[in-house]
Write an enzyme that holds these catalytic residues in place. Structure first.
Site, PDB file in Angstrom:
ATOM      1  N   SER A 292      17.981 -15.496   9.144  1.00 46.06           N
ATOM      2  CA  SER A 292      18.059 -16.478  10.216  1.00 46.06           C
ATOM      3  C   SER A 292      19.291 -16.208  11.088  1.00 46.06           C
ATOM      4  O   SER A 292      19.385 -15.153  11.701  1.00 46.06           O
ATOM      5  CB  SER A 292      18.065 -17.893   9.619  1.00 46.06           C
TER       6      SER A 292
ATOM      7  N   ASP B 173       6.582 -18.157  11.076  1.00 41.14           N
ATOM      8  CA  ASP B 173       7.913 -18.769  11.134  1.00 41.14           C
ATOM      9  C   ASP B 173       7.870 -20.023  12.003  1.00 41.14           C
ATOM     10  O   ASP B 173       7.454 -19.982  13.159  1.00 41.14           O
ATOM     11  CB  ASP B 173       8.917 -17.770  11.711  1.00 41.14           C
TER      12      ASP B 173
ATOM     13  N   HIS C 151       9.572 -19.607   7.738  1.00 40.56           N
ATOM     14  CA  HIS C 151      10.959 -19.146   7.879  1.00 40.56           C
ATOM     15  C   HIS C 151      11.539 -18.755   6.521  1.00 40.56           C
ATOM     16  O   HIS C 151      12.290 -17.786   6.403  1.00 40.56           O
ATOM     17  CB  HIS C 151      11.801 -20.253   8.514  1.00 40.56           C
TER      18      HIS C 151
END
Length: 816
Positions: free
Chosen positions: A668, A741, A775
């Site tokens: 991330s 995601d 994610h």
């Protein structure tokens, strides 16, 4: 559709030839795979009367066939259309009860076969436990009788779980208020109907900036699907199985009983919807029902919140944060902004808190006027509530005491920086009152509260339990964690006897729960969980403390292979980090973590690579500091580079890091960091970036800790975007991204476009797309293959690097 193959970017048979291929899921080295497959430690909760402990066995990693089940992505939600619930839930599979302190463990009987348990809640009187069970086509409600450790189904009730928390107990422990799927709603809207016209969005001259969201409504078909799966009926459910509907069906996001169980606070979303904002910004009607289902008070009709400033402290105008005053029988409260919801507007009062008691026909009572933005309120008694407010711009927060009986002005109890962890007083402990609602644990005079804290210090975290007199502000410490253990307080069972439960662990001992008596220092073990990573051996861990060039103090967790000896010399190294913004150098330099924690190996951990002969720098400090009028990101690249270099230099000074064989990885915002480090330094032999964002013009209304928009600070956005420096990246980089995601700003297009930019400039890059993954990655096949990709990349370019000229170019996999 079940996805059996993983689409990846593979190098062609000839150097410089790029082609996309399919590759079956691969497995990492056995030492890594065994650690990944280790059984999770059970979840634990305690009855509020301190007499029982509940243990929940945790579901192992799901298969890709489960993760890739049909899924609707609507209004910021992810919905399983078969169950009418959330599509991504971590389930428990078994329940066990144990009488405290030394009773035998009882396996709950009568559970559903192949149980998928979630939403576990103790009844207010602790005689029962409710939970939901997700079948292949609906969500059921089940009840456990604690005394007999037996479970039974509540028949003929299918829950609507798309918003989570699909039910609540009432205070009598005999009734549950649930959100049920509406019977007779018909078939789901067709997704293949011929469009009746174009999809049009329009703005009439008002500023309506919005951050970047995923899974939004896009078409009228999406709106109809959201209406269909969001439709719910509030239902009163008795333990005997009798049910009665309350009020009218609607998109019911919350249905919460009052503390005395006589009224229900209901929040319903409704049209007009937005194609640029998630459901949390949709119009909402807030009303109070009685137990006959009649609306006794409509509190608010809130419009679409599409003109809220993008600042972190910005809020909608009008009423918000409706809830029950937990220490009163039936008083509702809410908050209203006094600055138009804009923190940039000068105002002596930011928020006011109002309350309205039953029968809800009087004028609202003002409880408090806050100079900061309201964050939370901890209800206690008529004499005491604790109110929290904060200001993002300088990371300031205040906690006040409030005497509700006299309506006296707020009195500051704590006033500090949110980032000054050394001064963190802890979190007030909440316990159930006679109505079964969580309120401040306090003494008979309402002057004493109990604080559980992390105990951050220069020697690392040392959690504690404090007793604090809120009038005199004098505290008394019951207990503090001591070496060689890291021990965290989780529940106070009896404040008068000073009995509480902690979770105790050490570097080599897995977390287990113990009962403590602060007066006698007596310790009673409650669990005996074994080390799930015993195959790893005696893991070597050290918390490093060092400084970067500008004097900011830094830390990192250093892990070494179990059998490593200093005479073995420097090792190939994997560094993992996640940048954090600070407004004060002193706060940025505070020690993070503890040298005595047990290392948990989650799917994304870099520590797996100690099994492959690497030194691992985990949790490496990357503070980005902007003091006074300066913003942290104004010098992001310079501080990023200095922090990374300082970590490598410290590892080299210790003789364990081979500076010529260091890789950097991040997930991330850590992936964003990784790409920037490869663009602006020559410190690394390779990089691994998972689920990142690389072009900040695609998140133009702010990102991470950055409040300014692209148009307010274009030079910051441009300088921080590694996409703009794709031509400078010559270090091999592995990009991994979940195909689904849903994190704000890290859409798969970020990696797709970054890969194309890198490939276009001749970089050595591989792009892996994990089908159906969000994610965070969930499926066993995905995680194992991700680890295989990472290990292969590290071995090829770090442990035994080959000359760059010998590395063929790769091509992006098609998005599926």
């Amino acid at each position: 559709m079940k996805i059996l193959l993983l689409t990846v970017a593979l190098s062609g048979a000839l150097a410089g030839v790029a082609q996309a291929q399919e590759l079956p899921y691969q497995m990492p080295p056995r030492a890594i795979a065994n650690l990944v497959d280790a059984a999770p430690i059970p979840r634990v909760s305690f009855a509020s009367n301190g007499q029982w402990m509940l243990l929940q066995d945790v579901q192992a990693m799901p298969a890709i066939a489960d993760v890739s089940q049909p899924e609707l992505r609507l209004a910021g939600l992810r919905i399983n259309p078969r169950t009418n619930g959330s599509s991504r839930v971590s389930y428990s599979t078994n329940l066990r009860l144990r009488k405290l302190p030394d009773g035998k463990e009882l396996l709950v009987q009568g559970l559903p076969a192949k149980a998928r348990i979630s939403e576990v809640q103790w009844s207010p009187d602790n005689t029962k436990i409710a939970f939901t069970h997700t079948t292949d086509n609906h969500i059921e409600l089940w009840l456990v009788d604690v005394a007999t450790a037996s479970a039974r189904l509540v028949p003929n009730l299918f829950l609507n779980g798309i918003f989570g928390s699909s039910y609540e107990w009432t205070s009598d422990s005999k009734t549950i208020i649930a959100r049920a799927v509406v019977g007779g709603r018909g078939e789901a809207p067709s997704t293949t109907a011929t469009p009746a016209g174009p999809v049009i969005q329009e703005n009439s001259g008002k500023a309506a900036g919005a951050r970047t969201y995923q899974d939004l409504l896009r078409t009228p078909v999406d709106e109809r699907l959201f209406d269909y799966y969001g439709l719910a009926q509030v239902v009163k459910v008795g333990l005997d199985g009798r049910m009665a509907p309350l009020g009218q069906p609607g998109i019911v996001q919350q249905a919460s009983p009052s503390p005395n169980g006589r009224f229900i606070l209901v929040k319903k979303r409704h049209r007009p919807y937005s194609y640029t904002l998630p459901v949390s910004s949709f119009p909402m009607r807030v009303e109070i029902l009685n137990l006959e289902g009649l609306v006794v008070k409509e509190l608010a009709e809130l419009p679409l919140a599409d003109n809220v400033p993008t600042s972190f402290d910005a809020v909608p105008t009008g009423q918000r944060r409706h809830g029950w005053r937990e220490d009163a029988p039936n008083t509702v409260f809410w908050v209203e902004a006094q600055d138009g919801g804009d923190p940039k507007t000068a105002a002596p009062v930011r928020d006011r808190i109002y309350a309205l008691p039953a029968p809800f026909d009087g004028q609202p009572q003002e409880l408090a006027a806050l100079p900061l933005r309201f964050q939370d309120i901890h209800w206690g008694t008529d004499k005491l509530a604790l109110v929290e407010g904060s200001r993002w711009s300088d990371r300031h927060e205040t906690m006040w005491t409030l005497d509700l009986a006299t309506k006296t002005s707020l009195t500051p109890l704590f006033d500090r920086s949110t980032q000054d962890t050394y001064a963190d007083p802890g979190t007030p402990y909440m316990q159930r009152n006679a109505l079964g609602r969580y309120v401040l644990a306090t003494d008979a005079t309402s002057e004493t509260v109990y604080l559980l804290g992390n105990g951050a210090s220069a020697e690392g975290d040392r959690p504690f339990v404090d007793e604090l007199n809120v009038r005199t502000k004098k505290s008394q410490r019951w207990w503090r964690s001591e070496a060689p253990y890291y021990e965290v307080p989780v529940a106070i069972l009896d404040p008068n006897k000073r009995q509480f439960v902690t979770r105790r662990e050490s570097v080599q001992e897995a977390p287990n729960y113990v009962l403590r008596d602060a007066r006698s220092t007596k310790v009673t073990p409650l669990t005996k969980f074994g080390n799930p990573y015993a195959s790893l051996g005696n893991l070597q861990k050290q918390v490093l403390k060092y400084k970067r060039a500008d004097g900011v103090e830094l830390t990192a967790n250093l892990y070494l292979p179990p059998n490593y000896k200093k005479e073995d010399g420097p090792l190939p190294t994997l560094m993992e980090a996640y940048p954090v913004e600070f407004k004060n150098k002193k706060d940025a330099g505070q020690v993070k973590g503890s040298p005595y924690t047990f290392t948990r190996l989650s799917w994304g951990s870099p520590v797996f690579w100690v099994t492959q002969g690497y030194a691992v720098l985990q949790g490496t400090s990357i503070p980005i500091v902007g003091e006074g009028t300066k913003e942290p990101n104004d010098t992001y690249v310079e501080q990023l580079t200095a922090s990374a270099k300082a970590a490598i230099d410290e590892g080299a000074r210790l003789g364990v890091v081979d500076t010529k064989r260091v890789a950097v990885m991040g997930h991330s915002y850590g992936a964003f960091m990784t790409a920037n480090l490869l663009a602006h330094t020559n410190l690394f032999k390779a990089g691994i970036a998972r689920s990142g964002a690389y072009n900040r013009t695609l998140t133009p209304f702010g990102f991470q800790g950055e409040e300014r928009t692209y148009w307010e600070a274009p030079e910051v956005y441009n300088q921080m975007s590694p996409f703009n420096f794709a031509n400078k990246i010559k270090t091999p980089i592995l990009l991994i991204h979940g195909e689904a995601d849903n994190n704000s700003g890290t859409f798969p297009i970020q990696s797709e476009r970054f890969y194309n930019a890198l490939k276009g400039h001749g970089a050595t890059v591989r792009y892996v797309v994990l089908p159906a993954e969000s994610h965070s990655y969930a499926a066993r096949e995905s995680i194992m293959h991700m680890l295989w990709e990472m290990n292969t990349w590290l071995d090829k370019y770090v442990k035994s690097p080959t000359p760059p000229a010998a590395t063929p170019e790769a091509s992006a996999a098609p998005m599926k």
